[in-house]
Design an enzyme around this catalytic site. Structure first.
Site, mmCIF file in Angstrom:
data_model
loop_
_atom_site.group_PDB
_atom_site.id
_atom_site.type_symbol
_atom_site.label_atom_id
_atom_site.label_comp_id
_atom_site.label_asym_id
_atom_site.label_seq_id
_atom_site.Cartn_x
_atom_site.Cartn_y
_atom_site.Cartn_z
ATOM 1 N N HIS A 179 39.850 44.110 46.292
ATOM 2 C CA HIS A 179 40.930 43.406 46.995
ATOM 3 C C HIS A 179 40.794 41.920 46.666
ATOM 4 C CE1 HIS A 179 44.006 42.851 50.174
ATOM 5 N NE2 HIS A 179 43.433 41.662 50.257
ATOM 6 N N CYS A 180 41.828 41.356 46.068
ATOM 7 C CA CYS A 180 41.785 39.957 45.634
ATOM 8 C C CYS A 180 42.506 39.072 46.651
ATOM 9 C CB CYS A 180 42.432 39.810 44.261
ATOM 10 S SG CYS A 180 42.370 38.114 43.620
ATOM 11 N N PRO A 181 41.796 38.188 47.353
ATOM 12 C CA PRO A 181 42.476 37.305 48.311
ATOM 13 C C PRO A 181 43.402 36.306 47.631
ATOM 14 C CG PRO A 181 40.172 36.680 48.067
ATOM 15 C CD PRO A 181 40.347 37.966 47.331
#
Length: 349
Positions: A179-181
């Site tokens: 999951h890439c912020p």
């Protein structure tokens, strides 16, 4: 009574007790979370199967929950930072550096800088937009004929191969990488290529700005104290400060993001995701103790892994699908995977 039934009975009693005890002291919005945390700690005393892994996971569960909440709520902030910082560098390049290029460079160098700079900018903007707006892919919740390897304990749905649950998105992701912020989105089967291409071209763009602006940075750094005195104007001071800001930012990002891009390039070469890298490492060590060699079933060979990742099916695709913006779909549907234990040329070019 079965031991598991007794443990479950005690946990349910603890949950009810925690809920009744917390109603009078804790605000309604926090009751559920407080009860959950108390239940975690109380379960350590009533579970006869407790070991070090269970204790560690239970103690760190509030930390994981906090990280998930912060990441979920601050996703738009990270996206805003990416857009704002990139826009500031582009503004400085247009406002400060482009007039300098037009007046000092030869026609050949001027054409090269203009063409390369705008091509790099288009690739960055296109792939970042697609990475943020393209859903990573989710397992079907209605189809029952899709092969699956396990059942998600949180979604309670069948999990196809290479899919994993994301605690931030609260759902399972097909071929989940992470999951890439900075995208405010998961990186999965349908947007993995966009994510990697964005990292690659942003690294190249930062390296381009850092290398081409090195001499300007040195001049601005050596004269920064002098420009604060007359006859330098406010415009001159802002020019030198902007050059320093751009060089420091692009140099820092090119090093940090370049290392991340190289790491993902290595994973793509091996036919792995970030999650699968840890899983395959543990599996390789487990089989090594038995004198066996682990082979990644989803690796088709180094070159073929890149072809599958970029969707290259013929030679022209290296230009039209890799070096130019392309919205083509990835190889496969993310639900089923062809397993090739031997290296073979899947996509001859």
């Amino acid at each position: 009574m079965h031991p598991c039934s007794s443990v479950l009975h005690l946990l349910l009693r603890c949950m009810r007790g925690c809920c009744r005890h917390s109603r009078s002291r804790v605000p309604r919005r926090l009751r559920r979370h407080v009860s959950y945390i108390r239940l975690i700690f109380k379960s350590l005393y009533f579970n006869s199967l407790t070991n070090s892994d269970v204790v560690t996971d239970s103690v760190l569960e509030p930390v994981f929950w906090m990280v998930e909440v912060v990441t979920r709520w601050f996703g738009m902030v990270f996206v805003f930072l990416v857009v704002a910082l990139t826009s500031s560098v582009v503004f400085i390049a247009y406002y400060c550096l482009l007039p300098l290029v037009l007046h000092t460079y030869s026609p050949g160098w001027m054409i090269w800088h203009i063409c390369y700079g705008h091509w790099n900018l288009v690739m960055i903007v296109f792939h970042y937009y697609k990475a943020t707006q393209t859903p990573p892919g989710y397992p079907s919740k209605t189809k029952t004929d899709v092969p699956f390897v396990s059942v998600c304990k949180k979604c309670i749905i069948p999990k196809p191969a290479r899919s994993h649950h994301c605690g931030i998105c609260k759902t399972c992701i097909l071929k989940m990488d992470h999951h890439c912020p900075w995208l405010n989105n998961c990186v999965g089967h349908f947007n993995h290529r966009y994510f990697f291409s964005f990292c690659l071209f942003l690294t190249l763009g930062c390296m381009y700005c850092s290398v081409s602006g090195r001499h300007l940075f040195i001049d601005a750094y050596n004269t920064i104290d002098e420009v604060s005195q007359p006859p330098y104007t406010y415009k001159d001071r802002m020019f030198y400060k902007s050059v320093i800001y751009m060089w420091v930012l692009t140099s820092t990002v090119s090093v940090a993001l370049g290392a991340l891009t190289l790491w993902h390039a290595l994973l793509i070469t091996r036919g792995e995701t970030s999650i699968e890298r840890h899983i395959n490492s543990k599996e390789a060590k487990r089989l090594a103790k038995r004198g066996r060699v682990y082979r990644n079933p989803f690796s088709y060979g180094k070159l073929n892994n890149w072809k599958v990742f970029f969707g290259v099916e013929k030679r022209s695709h290296w230009l039209t699908r890799v070096l130019l913006p392309s919205g083509h779909a990835p190889y496969g549907d993310g639900l089923t995977w062809d397993i090739y234990p031997l290296k073979k040329d899947m996509m001859p070019v």
